[in-house]
Design a protein around this motif. Sequence first.
Motif, PDB file in Angstrom:
ATOM      1  N   CYS A 176       0.851  -1.195   0.000  1.00 43.25           N
ATOM      2  CA  CYS A 176       0.000   0.000   0.000  1.00 43.25           C
ATOM      3  C   CYS A 176       0.880   1.236   0.000  1.00 43.25           C
ATOM      4  CB  CYS A 176      -0.917  -0.010   1.218  1.00 43.25           C
ATOM      5  SG  CYS A 176      -2.061   1.391   1.284  1.00 43.25           S
ATOM      6  N   SER A 188       1.523   4.934   0.782  1.00 40.49           N
ATOM      7  CA  SER A 188       0.953   5.862   1.763  1.00 40.49           C
ATOM      8  C   SER A 188       0.497   7.174   1.133  1.00 40.49           C
ATOM      9  CB  SER A 188       1.983   6.143   2.866  1.00 40.49           C
ATOM     10  OG  SER A 188       3.180   6.658   2.309  1.00 40.49           O
ATOM     11  N   THR A 239      -0.690   7.794  -2.012  1.00 39.25           N
ATOM     12  CA  THR A 239      -1.858   7.700  -2.889  1.00 39.25           C
ATOM     13  C   THR A 239      -2.949   6.792  -2.332  1.00 39.25           C
ATOM     14  OG1 THR A 239      -0.927   5.821  -4.114  1.00 39.25           O
ATOM     15  CG2 THR A 239      -0.360   8.039  -4.890  1.00 39.25           C
ATOM     16  N   GLY A 240      -2.597   5.909  -1.409  1.00 40.43           N
ATOM     17  CA  GLY A 240      -3.563   4.956  -0.891  1.00 40.43           C
ATOM     18  C   GLY A 240      -3.815   3.791  -1.835  1.00 40.43           C
ATOM     19  N   LYS A 241      -3.092   3.757  -2.958  1.00 36.96           N
ATOM     20  CA  LYS A 241      -3.248   2.672  -3.920  1.00 36.96           C
ATOM     21  C   LYS A 241      -2.564   1.413  -3.398  1.00 36.96           C
ATOM     22  CE  LYS A 241      -5.372   5.114  -7.116  1.00 36.96           C
ATOM     23  NZ  LYS A 241      -6.760   4.803  -7.559  1.00 36.96           N
ATOM     24  N   ALA A 242      -3.220   0.301  -3.610  1.00 37.74           N
ATOM     25  CA  ALA A 242      -2.689  -0.962  -3.091  1.00 37.74           C
ATOM     26  C   ALA A 242      -2.540  -1.991  -4.205  1.00 37.74           C
ATOM     27  CB  ALA A 242      -3.604  -1.507  -1.999  1.00 37.74           C
ATOM     28  N   GLU A 263      -7.721   1.502  -4.237  1.00 33.45           N
ATOM     29  CA  GLU A 263      -7.493   2.032  -2.895  1.00 33.45           C
ATOM     30  C   GLU A 263      -7.850   0.997  -1.836  1.00 33.45           C
ATOM     31  OE1 GLU A 263      -9.291   5.772  -2.142  1.00 33.45           O
ATOM     32  OE2 GLU A 263      -8.384   6.758  -3.872  1.00 33.45           O
ATOM     33  N   ASN A 267      -6.302  -0.355   2.421  1.00 39.61           N
ATOM     34  CA  ASN A 267      -5.248  -0.278   3.432  1.00 39.61           C
ATOM     35  C   ASN A 267      -4.396  -1.550   3.385  1.00 39.61           C
ATOM     36  OD1 ASN A 267      -6.555  -2.333   4.986  1.00 39.61           O
ATOM     37  ND2 ASN A 267      -7.860  -0.780   5.954  1.00 39.61           N
ATOM     38  N   SER A 268      -3.335  -1.563   4.145  1.00 39.32           N
ATOM     39  CA  SER A 268      -2.382  -2.669   4.087  1.00 39.32           C
ATOM     40  C   SER A 268      -3.003  -3.982   4.544  1.00 39.32           C
ATOM     41  CB  SER A 268      -1.147  -2.343   4.928  1.00 39.32           C
ATOM     42  OG  SER A 268      -1.509  -2.087   6.278  1.00 39.32           O
TER      43      SER A 268
END
Length: 208
Positions: A50, A52, A54-57, A80, A82-83
């Motif tokens: 993930c 931080s 851009t929030g893209k995962a 998008e 979270n980890s």
Amino acid sequence: MLGLINIFRCQKPVQSPVCGLIRYFHKEIIPVEWKKPSIGWTKLNFDGSCKSLTGKASIGGLVRNHNAEFLLGYAESIGEANSTVAELTALRRGLELARENGWNDLWLEGDAKTLLEIIEKGKKARCMEVERHISDIKSILPDFNKMMVSHIYREGNGAAHKFAQIGHDLDHPTIWRLIPPDELVTQLLQDAQGTIVLRMKEMKDKSY
């Protein structure tokens, strides 16, 4: 004596070189090694990534046999997330692929220790979205004959981590069969040879 005491206080914002040296020697050195599964077993290593800013995962993982031979790898951008969700999505995708390929005796390994404990010990997650992903994973597990779950430090999960990093740049889900991407060749060889990577871990002070 007062001058020596002031050095060991390591006051900020000015950091003494002595302070850094003390912290260095106050770390525990942990040898980390990726290990092959037993004959008849396959091993799935997975990871989520993930960004931080851009929030893209993205997700990634790979399956290897008892000779550490590469059987399959996968990577995908998932938008998008979270980890935690990324880790669970990576695991679920790996399980789906293992099931599709008939690898019934499976060793799961990842570097998200808490999530592995939740899955292995049946603990409940506080977040509803996370619990939904865990439920999906648990619904797949009975399809396997034998299952083993273990945690490994990030240093030993490098191949799965690299697949997850590749996922950030993909426009669609990608699967590699038998032949890994070029950037994974060195990592896979090191794992197969049992290369040990040293992890530096902060030691906790003991009370006597």
